[in-house]
Write a protein that holds these residues in place. Structure first.
Motif, PDB file in Angstrom:
ATOM      1  N   MET A   1      -6.889   9.478  52.088  1.00 16.66           N
ATOM      2  CA  MET A   1      -6.207  10.469  51.303  1.00 16.66           C
ATOM      3  C   MET A   1      -6.265  10.304  49.912  1.00 16.66           C
ATOM      4  O   MET A   1      -6.518  11.248  49.150  1.00 16.66           O
TER       5      MET A   1
ATOM      6  N   HIS B   1       2.048  12.254  49.692  1.00 11.90           N
ATOM      7  CA  HIS B   1       1.840  11.713  50.998  1.00 11.90           C
ATOM      8  C   HIS B   1       2.933  11.084  51.729  1.00 11.90           C
ATOM      9  O   HIS B   1       2.718  10.175  52.396  1.00 11.90           O
TER      10      HIS B   1
ATOM     11  N   ILE C   1     -11.187  12.287  44.428  1.00 17.02           N
ATOM     12  CA  ILE C   1     -12.312  13.125  44.223  1.00 17.02           C
ATOM     13  C   ILE C   1     -12.031  14.565  43.636  1.00 17.02           C
ATOM     14  O   ILE C   1     -12.715  15.027  42.824  1.00 17.02           O
ATOM     15  N   LYS C   2     -10.705  15.011  44.150  1.00 16.25           N
ATOM     16  CA  LYS C   2     -10.102  16.153  43.510  1.00 16.25           C
ATOM     17  C   LYS C   2     -10.099  16.300  41.859  1.00 16.25           C
ATOM     18  O   LYS C   2     -10.465  17.202  41.446  1.00 16.25           O
TER      19      LYS C   2
ATOM     20  N   THR D   1     -20.380  21.460  49.004  1.00 17.35           N
ATOM     21  CA  THR D   1     -20.526  20.368  49.817  1.00 17.35           C
ATOM     22  C   THR D   1     -19.013  19.976  50.224  1.00 17.35           C
ATOM     23  O   THR D   1     -18.942  19.359  51.264  1.00 17.35           O
ATOM     24  N   CYS D   2     -17.755  20.354  49.530  1.00 15.98           N
ATOM     25  CA  CYS D   2     -16.528  19.844  50.016  1.00 15.98           C
ATOM     26  C   CYS D   2     -16.252  20.812  51.062  1.00 15.98           C
ATOM     27  O   CYS D   2     -15.894  20.502  52.037  1.00 15.98           O
TER      28      CYS D   2
ATOM     29  N   PHE E   1     -14.519  19.252  59.716  1.00 17.28           N
ATOM     30  CA  PHE E   1     -13.846  18.143  59.810  1.00 17.28           C
ATOM     31  C   PHE E   1     -12.220  17.830  59.487  1.00 17.28           C
ATOM     32  O   PHE E   1     -11.840  16.953  59.463  1.00 17.28           O
TER      33      PHE E   1
ATOM     34  N   CYS F   1     -17.667  20.099  54.452  1.00 12.80           N
ATOM     35  CA  CYS F   1     -17.326  19.159  55.179  1.00 12.80           C
ATOM     36  C   CYS F   1     -15.789  19.395  55.758  1.00 12.80           C
ATOM     37  O   CYS F   1     -15.685  19.423  56.947  1.00 12.80           O
ATOM     38  N   HIS F   2     -15.115  20.077  54.712  1.00 12.67           N
ATOM     39  CA  HIS F   2     -13.700  20.525  55.506  1.00 12.67           C
ATOM     40  C   HIS F   2     -13.771  21.550  56.378  1.00 12.67           C
ATOM     41  O   HIS F   2     -12.978  21.507  57.267  1.00 12.67           O
TER      42      HIS F   2
ATOM     43  N   MET G   1      -9.950  11.043  48.494  1.00 11.71           N
ATOM     44  CA  MET G   1      -9.897  12.555  48.536  1.00 11.71           C
ATOM     45  C   MET G   1      -9.211  12.773  47.029  1.00 11.71           C
ATOM     46  O   MET G   1      -9.686  13.986  46.374  1.00 11.71           O
TER      47      MET G   1
ATOM     48  N   THR H   1     -13.337  16.229  40.233  1.00  5.23           N
ATOM     49  CA  THR H   1     -14.014  17.507  40.262  1.00  5.23           C
ATOM     50  C   THR H   1     -13.297  18.563  39.436  1.00  5.23           C
ATOM     51  O   THR H   1     -13.609  19.333  38.801  1.00  5.23           O
TER      52      THR H   1
HETATM   53  C1  HEC Z   1     -17.659  14.221  54.305  1.00  9.27           C
HETATM   54  C2  HEC Z   1     -16.829  14.854  54.564  1.00  9.27           C
HETATM   55  C3  HEC Z   1     -15.828  15.373  53.134  1.00  9.27           C
HETATM   56  C4  HEC Z   1     -16.283  15.711  51.994  1.00  9.27           C
HETATM   57  C5  HEC Z   1     -17.818  15.751  51.720  1.00  9.27           C
HETATM   58  C6  HEC Z   1     -15.189  16.012  51.302  1.00  9.27           C
HETATM   59  N1  HEC Z   1     -13.821  15.844  52.003  1.00  9.27           N
HETATM   60 FE1  HEC Z   1     -12.223  16.153  51.292  1.00  9.27          FE
HETATM   61  N2  HEC Z   1     -11.376  15.779  53.134  1.00  9.27           N
HETATM   62  C7  HEC Z   1     -12.034  15.268  54.292  1.00  9.27           C
HETATM   63  C8  HEC Z   1     -11.304  15.052  55.483  1.00  9.27           C
HETATM   64  C9  HEC Z   1     -11.677  14.675  56.828  1.00  9.27           C
HETATM   65  C10 HEC Z   1      -9.589  15.366  54.986  1.00  9.27           C
HETATM   66  C11 HEC Z   1      -8.526  14.901  55.696  1.00  9.27           C
HETATM   67  C12 HEC Z   1      -8.087  13.572  55.656  1.00  9.27           C
HETATM   68  C13 HEC Z   1      -7.080  13.202  56.192  1.00  9.27           C
HETATM   69  O1  HEC Z   1      -5.814  14.001  56.210  1.00  9.27           O
HETATM   70  O2  HEC Z   1      -6.550  11.989  57.014  1.00  9.27           O
HETATM   71  C14 HEC Z   1     -10.120  15.620  53.335  1.00  9.27           C
HETATM   72  C15 HEC Z   1      -8.868  15.716  52.539  1.00  9.27           C
HETATM   73  C16 HEC Z   1      -9.173  16.056  51.198  1.00  9.27           C
HETATM   74  C17 HEC Z   1      -7.903  16.368  50.578  1.00  9.27           C
HETATM   75  C18 HEC Z   1      -6.420  16.123  50.832  1.00  9.27           C
HETATM   76  C19 HEC Z   1      -6.075  14.651  50.671  1.00  9.27           C
HETATM   77  C20 HEC Z   1      -4.466  14.508  51.009  1.00  9.27           C
HETATM   78  O3  HEC Z   1      -4.069  14.061  50.085  1.00  9.27           O
HETATM   79  O4  HEC Z   1      -4.128  14.640  51.943  1.00  9.27           O
HETATM   80  C21 HEC Z   1      -8.391  16.783  49.258  1.00  9.27           C
HETATM   81  C22 HEC Z   1      -7.517  17.191  48.106  1.00  9.27           C
HETATM   82  C23 HEC Z   1      -9.792  16.875  49.409  1.00  9.27           C
HETATM   83  N3  HEC Z   1     -10.199  16.363  50.651  1.00  9.27           N
HETATM   84  C24 HEC Z   1     -10.740  17.300  48.090  1.00  9.27           C
HETATM   85  C25 HEC Z   1     -11.987  17.008  48.179  1.00  9.27           C
HETATM   86  C26 HEC Z   1     -13.151  17.678  47.284  1.00  9.27           C
HETATM   87  C27 HEC Z   1     -12.548  18.128  46.182  1.00  9.27           C
HETATM   88  C28 HEC Z   1     -14.358  17.366  47.935  1.00  9.27           C
HETATM   89  C29 HEC Z   1     -15.504  17.731  47.263  1.00  9.27           C
HETATM   90  C30 HEC Z   1     -15.867  17.645  45.875  1.00  9.27           C
HETATM   91  C31 HEC Z   1     -14.116  16.845  49.200  1.00  9.27           C
HETATM   92  N4  HEC Z   1     -12.887  16.797  49.536  1.00  9.27           N
HETATM   93  C32 HEC Z   1     -15.255  16.638  50.097  1.00  9.27           C
HETATM   94  C33 HEC Z   1     -13.337  15.144  54.456  1.00  9.27           C
HETATM   95  C34 HEC Z   1     -14.260  15.491  53.323  1.00  9.27           C
END
Ligand code: HEC
Length: 144
Positions: free
Chosen positions: A33, A21, A39-40, A133-134, A141, A137-138, A36, A43
Motif C-alpha cells: 500500500m 492504513h 506512486i500516487k 497504465t494505472c 486486479f 491494472c486496477h 502505491m 504521479t
Molecule cells: C500492476 C498493477 C498495478 C499498477 C500498474 C498500479 N497499481 Fe495501484 N494498486 C494495485 C493493487 C493490486 C492495489 C491494491 C493493494 C492492496 O490493497 O492490497 C493498488 C492500490 C493502489 C492505491 C491504494 C493504496 C492504499 O493506500 O491502500 C493507490 C493510491 C494506487 N494503487 C495508485 C496507483 C497509481 C497512481 C498507479 C499508476 C501510476 C498505479 N496505482 C498503478 C495494482 C496496481
C-alpha cells in the motif's frame, strides 16, 4: 529547526500514514500500500506540473520519472507473497494470473520511462498513456 519541532513533525507525518492504513496488520500488505501511495504522490507531482498548478521544472520531472520507473519495477516483488488483510483491496486474480499482473507492472514501467519531461507540453502529451497504465491494472486486479 528545534529538536522538539522536528520530532513533532515526524510524529505528525507518521500518524498521517498510519491513519490512511488504519487497521492494516499484515506488514507485506502495508508495504505494498505504501508503494502505491508513493506512486500516487509522484504521479500527482507530475500531474500538477503539467496542469500548471506547480511551476514546471524539467529536473524535478525527470527525477520523478526515474522514481516511478523504479517503483513500477518494484511492484512484482511487493506482491510476490499472497499476503491478505481485511483492509486490502487486492483481488485474488493477482496470484492466479500472475504473468498478466506482472505484465501490467512492466507496462507502467515502460510508460513511465517514455514520459517526455523536457517541457510542459511534452509532459502533457505523454502523461495520458502513462496514467492509463494505472487504470489498466486496477480494473482487473484491485477491488472497484
Ligand atoms: C500492476 C498493477 C498495478 C499498477 C500498474 C498500479 N497499481 Fe495501484 N494498486 C494495485 C493493487 C493490486 C492495489 C491494491 C493493494 C492492496 O490493497 O492490497 C493498488 C492500490 C493502489 C492505491 C491504494 C493504496 C492504499 O493506500 O491502500 C493507490 C493510491 C494506487 N494503487 C495508485 C496507483 C497509481 C497512481 C498507479 C499508476 C501510476 C498505479 N496505482 C498503478 C495494482 C496496481
Amino acid at each position: 529547526m528545534t529538536r522538539s519541532l522536528s520530532l513533532t513533525l515526524a510524529l505528525a507525518f507518521t500518524a498521517g500514514v498510519a491513519l490512511a492504513h488504519e487497521g492494516v496488520k499484515d506488514p507485506d500488505v502495508m508495504a505494498r500500500m505504501e508503494l502505491m501511495e508513493d506512486i500516487k504522490a509522484a504521479t500527482a507531482r507530475i500531474d500538477k506540473m503539467r496542469r500548471g498548478q506547480a511551476p514546471f521544472d524539467a529536473g524535478k520531472a525527470a527525477a520523478d520519472r526515474a522514481l516511478l520507473v523504479e517503483k513500477a519495477e518494484a511492484i512484482p516483488d511487493a506482491f510476490a507473497r499472497k499476503a491478505e488483510d481485511p483492509k486490502s483491496e487486492a483481488l485474488p486474480a493477482i496470484w492466479t494470473d500472475w504473468d498478466d499482473f506482472t505484465a501490467r507492472a512492466e507496462e507502467m514501467a515502460a510508460a513511465a520511462a517514455s514520459m517526455r519531461t523536457g517541457s510542459r507540453q511534452a509532459l502533457t502529451g505523454s502523461f495520458g498513456d502513462y496514467a492509463a497504465t494505472c487504470r489498466a491494472c486496477h480494473e482487473d486486479f484491485r477491488m472497484p
